[in-house]
Design an enzyme around this catalytic site. Structure first.
Site, PDB file in Angstrom:
ATOM      1  N   ASN A 216      -8.922 -36.644  13.975  1.00  0.00           N
ATOM      2  CA  ASN A 216      -9.051 -35.459  14.487  1.00  0.00           C
ATOM      3  C   ASN A 216     -10.505 -35.290  15.113  1.00  0.00           C
ATOM      4  OD1 ASN A 216     -10.876 -35.032  12.624  1.00  0.00           O
ATOM      5  ND2 ASN A 216      -9.683 -33.895  11.431  1.00  0.00           N
ATOM      6  N   THR A 239      -3.771 -36.783  22.193  1.00  0.00           N
ATOM      7  CA  THR A 239      -2.565 -37.437  22.960  1.00  0.00           C
ATOM      8  C   THR A 239      -2.131 -36.963  24.139  1.00  0.00           C
ATOM      9  OG1 THR A 239      -0.786 -39.004  22.496  1.00  0.00           O
ATOM     10  CG2 THR A 239      -0.610 -36.650  21.599  1.00  0.00           C
ATOM     11  N   GLN A 261       5.604 -36.013  23.023  1.00  0.00           N
ATOM     12  CA  GLN A 261       3.898 -35.914  22.793  1.00  0.00           C
ATOM     13  C   GLN A 261       3.431 -34.709  22.460  1.00  0.00           C
ATOM     14  OE1 GLN A 261       3.931 -39.580  22.909  1.00  0.00           O
ATOM     15  NE2 GLN A 261       1.755 -39.004  23.126  1.00  0.00           N
ATOM     16  N   HIS A 264       3.151 -33.981  18.823  1.00  0.00           N
ATOM     17  CA  HIS A 264       1.994 -34.278  18.050  1.00  0.00           C
ATOM     18  C   HIS A 264       1.110 -33.631  17.566  1.00  0.00           C
ATOM     19  CE1 HIS A 264       2.533 -38.887  17.731  1.00  0.00           C
ATOM     20  NE2 HIS A 264       2.901 -38.784  19.130  1.00  0.00           N
ATOM     21  N   GLU A 330      -2.890 -41.806  28.800  1.00  0.00           N
ATOM     22  CA  GLU A 330      -2.828 -42.699  27.607  1.00  0.00           C
ATOM     23  C   GLU A 330      -1.526 -43.505  27.528  1.00  0.00           C
ATOM     24  OE1 GLU A 330      -2.848 -42.132  22.661  1.00  0.00           O
ATOM     25  OE2 GLU A 330      -2.538 -40.481  23.925  1.00  0.00           O
ATOM     26  N   HIS A 331      -0.505 -42.607  28.020  1.00  0.00           N
ATOM     27  CA  HIS A 331       0.824 -43.166  28.142  1.00  0.00           C
ATOM     28  C   HIS A 331       1.244 -42.660  29.575  1.00  0.00           C
ATOM     29  CE1 HIS A 331       0.553 -41.881  23.721  1.00  0.00           C
ATOM     30  NE2 HIS A 331       0.965 -43.269  23.559  1.00  0.00           N
ATOM     31  N   ASP A 364       5.262 -46.046  20.432  1.00  0.00           N
ATOM     32  CA  ASP A 364       4.705 -45.678  18.834  1.00  0.00           C
ATOM     33  C   ASP A 364       5.125 -46.408  17.986  1.00  0.00           C
ATOM     34  OD1 ASP A 364       3.454 -43.569  20.597  1.00  0.00           O
ATOM     35  OD2 ASP A 364       5.129 -41.939  20.023  1.00  0.00           O
ATOM     36  N   GLU A 418     -39.033 -62.488  40.425  1.00  0.00           N
ATOM     37  CA  GLU A 418     -38.991 -61.021  39.375  1.00  0.00           C
ATOM     38  C   GLU A 418     -40.460 -60.952  38.791  1.00  0.00           C
ATOM     39  OE1 GLU A 418     -36.011 -61.595  36.218  1.00  0.00           O
ATOM     40  OE2 GLU A 418     -34.239 -61.077  37.835  1.00  0.00           O
ATOM     41  N   HIS A 423     -41.559 -66.939  32.289  1.00  0.00           N
ATOM     42  CA  HIS A 423     -40.379 -67.516  32.244  1.00  0.00           C
ATOM     43  C   HIS A 423     -40.223 -68.976  32.928  1.00  0.00           C
ATOM     44  CE1 HIS A 423     -39.190 -63.426  31.024  1.00  0.00           C
ATOM     45  NE2 HIS A 423     -37.777 -63.828  31.136  1.00  0.00           N
TER      46      HIS A 423
END
Length: 439
Positions: A216, A239, A261, A264, A330-331, A364, A418, A423
């Site tokens: 959550n 979701t 969905q 959920h 998401e889906h 799922d 640079e 270096h």
């Protein structure tokens, strides 16, 4: 009860704003979870007991679930449930084995110049399994299986205690842990579980290197707060499903999938994108009847009538693709003609379900794919949880003297551009001497 309709036909809007998502104020939740996480860091198990009492209404006899109890839960699983679990594990493991496993890849960039890419698993992982509105046993296997295939050495699962089961988590979650060979399971939920994993609790739980799994808003806020103390997979929001469909789609299928969905979470998003007003109207007509025979009608109706859910009318599938790519669901289900070809044109989605016989609930549980997926549009830049999520890569650079002398001048030039002479000196101190000279 009907989904609102957004008509973008004949327009060219910023498609990212076409389908708004519900509010998910993680920043606001940070203020709530910070004292919880701080308390776990400072007071360990005493803080866990305090928060178990406050948030879960029960303090388990011990926070680590005994191995014997895990085995008992597995033994008491309904045979059909156990068979379903085992088949889902088999399919997910088969796909995970194809996702890439740790190893070494070597590239010779020049003679005497070898770069190895070594991929190795994270040593210890904490897997969070929600236990709020539903006991999400499926999240156990979706997290555990790819971690095991990756070769993670140490796995721990945390899931909330439940007063209905004597303070232990839901027995189906515990039984599935046993089937997967996971022996380290904690009856700890919420933000305090993430803090336990991040900081460790002396005498109870060793700190982990990575935390994965959904939760959550308080779990998400704790992951954001503790990122850096511990690695995280993602900040998962509510979701969501998007269905891209044309007039040949079965409206009963589409309605059922949108509802699945919404079941959920009241904040779940259900979006239909279609170029068929007739399909849109028929889907809307079917929703109320399908919802009425289910258990969680209030939750579903809240989700379907919320600002995060809608039907988007488009001119054609071309415009529909622009909408779903901007949304980055998401889906995503593709229920169109030539669905497979259309699906392969989608750029942004956590997972894509092709045609009428691949609904999201298949993924799922038992499709074999991952169901831990990016939400809130994060599919535009991130991926679902796979074997790679539990691995790190490191480059091993192995140059001999001749190889350094060959490429050295380009390094010196680059360093000069640079403005970093130190270096350049690290190269020239080696290459300015004659080959074979030593101090």
């Amino acid at each position: 009860m009907k989904l609102r309709v957004i008509d973008v036909r004949g327009t060219n809007p910023d498609y990212r704003t076409v389908v708004p998502r519900g509010a998910f104020d993680v920043e606001h939740a940070l203020a709530t979870v910070k004292p919880i996480c701080d308390a776990v860091a400072q007071r360990g198990a005493d803080a866990l007991a305090e928060f178990a009492e406050r948030f879960d209404g029960v303090v388990p006899d011990q926070f680590r679930v005994p191995v014997e109890h895990l085995a008992r839960c597995a033994a008491e699983l309904d045979p059909q449930v156990r068979a379903a679990f085992e088949e889902s594990i088999r399919r997910r493991r088969a796909v995970a084995n194809s996702e890439g496993t740790p190893g070494v890849v070597s590239v010779d960039v020049a003679e005497g110049a070898v770069i190895e890419t070594k991929t190795s698993p994270v040593r210890r992982v904490g897997l969070y399994v929600p236990g709020g509105l539903a006991p999400l046993s499926s999240s156990v296997l979706m997290n555990v299986v790819p971690a095991q295939v990756a070769g993670v050495e140490s796995l721990a699962v945390a899931t909330p205690p439940n007063a209905a089961f004597g303070g232990w988590p839901h027995p189906s979650i515990l039984g599935l842990c046993h089937l997967l060979g996971v022996t380290e399971v904690y009856a700890v939920g919420g933000a305090q579980a993430i803090a336990m994993f991040a900081y460790g609790v002396p005498g109870l739980c060793e700190a982990v290197d990575l935390v994965t799994g959904p939760g959550n808003i308080y779990v998400v806020a704790a992951k954001r707060l503790l990122r850096g103390v511990v690695g995280i997979d993602a900040e998962a929001g509510p979701t969501e499903i998007a269905v891209l469909a044309d007039e040949q789609a079965d409206p009963a299928f589409v309605a059922a999938d949108l509802i699945s969905q919404a079941e959920h979470d009241p904040m779940a998003g259900s979006v239909l994108v279609t170029d068929s007003p007739a399909l849109a109207a028929r889907v809307n007509d079917l929703l109320a009847g399908q919802v009425a025979v289910l258990d969680h009608t209030d939750r579903i109706e809240t989700a379907l009538t919320g600002p995060q859910s809608a039907i988007v009318l488009v001119d054609d599938i071309e415009q529909g693709l622009k909408v779903v790519d901007a949304y980055g669901a998401e889906h995503l289900e593709v229920q169109t003609r030539e669905a497979r070809a259309v699906a392969h044109r989608v750029k942004n989605a956590g997972a894509i379900f092709i045609g009428p016989w691949a609904p999201v609930p298949l993924g799922d549980y038992s499709a074999g794919s991952t169901h831990v997926l990016p939400t809130a549009g994060a599919a535009r830049y991130s991926s679902g949880l796979t074997v790679r999520s539990f691995c790190r890569t490191v480059h091993l650079i192995d140059y001999d003297e001749a190889a350094l002398r060959e490429v050295g001048p380009t390094v010196v030039t680059f360093a000069g551009e640079e403005g970093l002479p130190g270096h350049a000196a690290a190269i020239t101190i080696r290459t300015a001497r004659e080959q074979g000279d030593r101090w």
